[in-house]
Design a protein around this motif. Sequence first.
Motif, PDB file in Angstrom:
ATOM      1  N   THR A   1       0.537  -1.244   0.147  1.00 28.15           N
ATOM      2  CA  THR A   1       0.201  -0.404  -0.102  1.00 28.15           C
ATOM      3  C   THR A   1       0.576   1.368  -0.083  1.00 28.15           C
ATOM      4  O   THR A   1       0.233   2.749  -0.973  1.00 28.15           O
ATOM      5  CB  THR A   1      -1.128   0.190   1.035  1.00 28.15           C
ATOM      6  OG1 THR A   1      -1.462  -1.160   1.319  1.00 28.15           O
ATOM      7  CG2 THR A   1      -1.785   1.086   1.388  1.00 28.15           C
ATOM      8  N   GLN A   2       2.128   1.250   0.780  1.00 27.69           N
ATOM      9  CA  GLN A   2       2.649   2.648   0.798  1.00 27.69           C
ATOM     10  C   GLN A   2       4.031   2.186  -0.044  1.00 27.69           C
ATOM     11  O   GLN A   2       3.828   3.830   0.017  1.00 27.69           O
ATOM     12  CB  GLN A   2       3.181   2.768   2.398  1.00 27.69           C
ATOM     13  CG  GLN A   2       1.978   3.083   3.808  1.00 27.69           C
ATOM     14  CD  GLN A   2       2.553   3.055   5.138  1.00 27.69           C
ATOM     15  OE1 GLN A   2       3.581   2.693   5.398  1.00 27.69           O
ATOM     16  NE2 GLN A   2       1.660   3.355   5.718  1.00 27.69           N
TER      17      GLN A   2
ATOM     18  N   ASN B   1       1.540   0.910  -6.357  1.00 28.45           N
ATOM     19  CA  ASN B   1       0.837   2.711  -5.947  1.00 28.45           C
ATOM     20  C   ASN B   1       1.509   3.796  -6.647  1.00 28.45           C
ATOM     21  O   ASN B   1       0.815   4.819  -6.683  1.00 28.45           O
ATOM     22  CB  ASN B   1       0.311   2.614  -4.403  1.00 28.45           C
ATOM     23  CG  ASN B   1      -0.744   1.680  -3.920  1.00 28.45           C
ATOM     24  OD1 ASN B   1      -1.572   1.591  -5.009  1.00 28.45           O
ATOM     25  ND2 ASN B   1      -0.682   1.325  -2.905  1.00 28.45           N
TER      26      ASN B   1
ATOM     27  N   SER C   1      -5.644   0.536  -1.043  1.00 30.93           N
ATOM     28  CA  SER C   1      -5.831  -0.636  -0.202  1.00 30.93           C
ATOM     29  C   SER C   1      -5.546  -2.188  -0.985  1.00 30.93           C
ATOM     30  O   SER C   1      -6.451  -2.397  -1.110  1.00 30.93           O
ATOM     31  CB  SER C   1      -6.123  -0.970   0.889  1.00 30.93           C
ATOM     32  OG  SER C   1      -6.005  -2.008   2.590  1.00 30.93           O
ATOM     33  N   TRP C   2      -4.610  -2.475  -1.589  1.00 32.45           N
ATOM     34  CA  TRP C   2      -5.255  -4.246  -2.462  1.00 32.45           C
ATOM     35  C   TRP C   2      -5.140  -4.895  -1.267  1.00 32.45           C
ATOM     36  O   TRP C   2      -6.101  -5.693  -1.175  1.00 32.45           O
ATOM     37  CB  TRP C   2      -3.872  -4.442  -3.969  1.00 32.45           C
ATOM     38  CG  TRP C   2      -3.357  -2.736  -4.321  1.00 32.45           C
ATOM     39  CD1 TRP C   2      -2.551  -2.166  -4.581  1.00 32.45           C
ATOM     40  CD2 TRP C   2      -4.094  -2.954  -5.765  1.00 32.45           C
ATOM     41  NE1 TRP C   2      -2.779  -1.461  -5.582  1.00 32.45           N
ATOM     42  CE2 TRP C   2      -3.608  -1.895  -6.758  1.00 32.45           C
ATOM     43  CE3 TRP C   2      -5.436  -3.692  -6.190  1.00 32.45           C
ATOM     44  CZ2 TRP C   2      -4.194  -1.353  -7.822  1.00 32.45           C
ATOM     45  CZ3 TRP C   2      -5.861  -3.003  -7.754  1.00 32.45           C
ATOM     46  CH2 TRP C   2      -5.189  -2.715  -8.090  1.00 32.45           C
TER      47      TRP C   2
END
Length: 318
Positions: A148-149, A154, A166-167
């Motif tokens: 995510t981060q 992303n 947010s996979w």
Amino acid sequence: MSTTTSLRVPDAPPVLRRGKRRRSRRGALTGYLFLVPLLFGLAVFRFYGFGYNVWLSFTKAGAFGPARFIGLDNYVALISDSQLGVALVNTFRFVVVAVPAVVIVSLLCATLMQHRFRGESVFRAILFLPAVCLPTAIIFVFGWLFQTQYGLVNATIRSIGASPVSWLGSTTGVTVVVTLIVLYLSFSVPTIILYAGMQDIPTEFYEAATLDGAGPVRRFFKITLPLLGPSLFFVVLTTTISVLKLFDVVYLLLPPEQSTSVNFGMTVLYYYYQLAFVGIGQRGYAAAVSLVLFVLILVVSLVFFRLQRRFVHYGEDG
């Protein structure tokens, strides 16, 4: 007038016949001795293991101590087990999404392999690369890509001004990531199988269809797909069974400490693992869950073989 004399070959002496029978028995015994390790492995790890698992499903067995027979209580508890329902829904969702993706991509790649073009050998090497790579490494790479981060996916989304996704924090996201991993891990061998099936189709069919004015798309759907039925049936069946037994992708992609994420991707086999080896170790109940998966795979296989008689045509069918 010529006469024909029939020559009769004399029978072998009894001593020679006995010696031949003795050598035949010795050869058969040698063959059976070579089969002993295989039969021993089947008896211990297959038949005994399956029978013990069936018996265990009728017991209450923890991580330690003897098992206690409780009859059908485990199977009655399965009916009201909401977590098993989640695992079944997730498993069927992966089958519905991932299996068609693997089959379609394998078909496209096998069709491309039918044609000659520059860089063909490199293309074939890239296609077969996932089959020789470690699945664990591939799963971790996809996990980092969809992180995510700091994930690359992303980061690309942020670069175009969109919000990161947010996979691994939603059902849809987990389904997309798991499907991509299964697709990458699974399409190489089906591609080779379908390509081999295409090679067996007589070129005369394509030549006759071309003379009749059929284009590439029409030839594919009217000639290639029907004659590729046996290979396609094998690929669909084996891929379906493989996805029904999906475990390693979920285990490595979704850490157990994130219970919400695990629920988004929990499969029946992963649920069995949690019951049998994590927490309190409900081995008896876990055995009942594993038999549910066994019956599920058996029913799906029987349905496929039933449909095979109607939709799959072999060469001898005329």
